[in-house]
Design an enzyme around this catalytic site. Sequence first.
Site, PDB file in Angstrom:
ATOM      1  CB  SER A 141     -14.587 -15.556  14.671  1.00 27.40           C
ATOM      2  OG  SER A 141     -15.326 -16.759  14.544  1.00 27.40           O
ATOM      3  CD  GLU A 197     -22.712 -17.834  23.688  1.00 26.16           C
ATOM      4  OE1 GLU A 197     -21.918 -18.721  23.333  1.00 26.16           O
ATOM      5  OE2 GLU A 197     -23.372 -17.149  22.889  1.00 26.16           O
ATOM      6  CB  CYS A 236     -14.004  -6.572  13.151  1.00 26.63           C
ATOM      7  SG  CYS A 236     -15.422  -5.532  12.767  1.00 26.63           S
TER       8      CYS A 236
END
Length: 485
Positions: A227, A177, A282
């Site tokens: 995450s 979003e 990441c």
Amino acid sequence: MKYPAIQNYIDGKFVSASTSKTMDVISPLDGNHLSTVPMSSDSDLDKAVKAAQAAFPSWSKTPIKERVQVFFRYKYLLEKNLKELAELCSEENGKTYGESVAEIEKCIELTEFATSLPQLITGELLEVSKGVECRTEHVPLGVVASIVPFNFPSMVPNWTIPNAIALGNCMIIKPSEKVPLSCGRLAGLLKEAGLPDGVFNIVHGDVDIVNAICDHPDIEAVSFVGSTKVAKIVYQRATSNYKRCLSLGGAKNHLMVLPDAIPEMTAQNVAASMSGCAGQRCMAASAMIGVGDVDPIIAKICDEARKIIPGENLGAVINKESQQRIERYITEAENDGAKILVDGRNTKVSGKENGTYVGPTVIDYVTPQMSVAREEIFGPVISIMRTKTVDEALSIENANPYGNAASVFTQNGGMARYIIDKASAGMIGVNVGVPVPREPFSFGGWNESKFGVGDITGKSSIEFWTKLKKSTIKWNAEAGVNWMS
């Protein structure tokens, strides 16, 4: 508001969500209001699933040699619209224009790989007994879903879109979003490339839509990137509903620097790894372990870090909350006794005072117990720990719960091989700060960086996005009957 209100994309059309709840989309570069994104409902997801189900019979029966023609055209359109796509990516995510160009170039590479899939899924055929054949073929799953993060608004969606769809599936994607604009533009390009309506759909929203995707009985597989905390939840929820799921989580990537490393090359690679995309990837290096006397190399890393200027060759972090969280980590490390060699706190960019920037930050004399050494910071920050031996460095690397990447900087081939063998990570670099594999090799870590079996990218993604059908065939009656037939 620079852009019109964002809509879902269902059955080849942009349509309004059934709810009036929205969220503002703010550019991290300067704080400008870009658009609003709808928080869709379960009924919106159900419409997308029904559209995908209706498209699936025809699309899945289209020969793969014909399906990939869409992606030859899509690749051309990505190249043709590269500048526009890169500008949009930079605007909504905050990364530099150059980093955004590289992101779209990676999308092109991913699409190029998808066009090669007909040569990779030819199946197998063997005469297993006189007059008896066994055959395997890859069959698409049906309706699949992809939940993607904010840090790569175009690239991570393209980890899944070309492969999953070229292999015959119909897809629903849930963008972050925070960065919903790029996916909408990709939908337009796919339609222009000739993708039939209903094969690709977008449903915007927050955690409620993620849960609805995990629960929907007609979605066969779910991929997730984000995450570790959320990756675990998605994996558990999707698999509890008997879906295939591959959930990629966070990381704490360690760079081990040995005294024989080439100083200039090492410093440039370490600084680029920790600060690229503002550290919001990441694969970023967020922990460095200096083995023995590496003070001259650390000094050069600091010199390189000072060349990285927010607003010029360093982008913004995604929002104010992230900026504040990253700065808290730095302050906590300082309070715990670490030494801040380069400090990126309280950064302001002239003319973009409402942007959310953190400058490059180098922290020395960090201990493994400090939060900056253990937790994913997701900012342009590197924490330096020191050890006397390689085995001590490996014990620190192996103790961290994640396992995306690890790198070593050395000119000793035997030592590099030793670390490759011992490091507990799925992707290893030697004198490479960001060891992301190129296609056809797949992306994926170990431990708490990945939940599920297989890959969503590269050649091994075929196993995730398809199921095997095995046929055993006998035509000749004279072959007789035995235990094999």
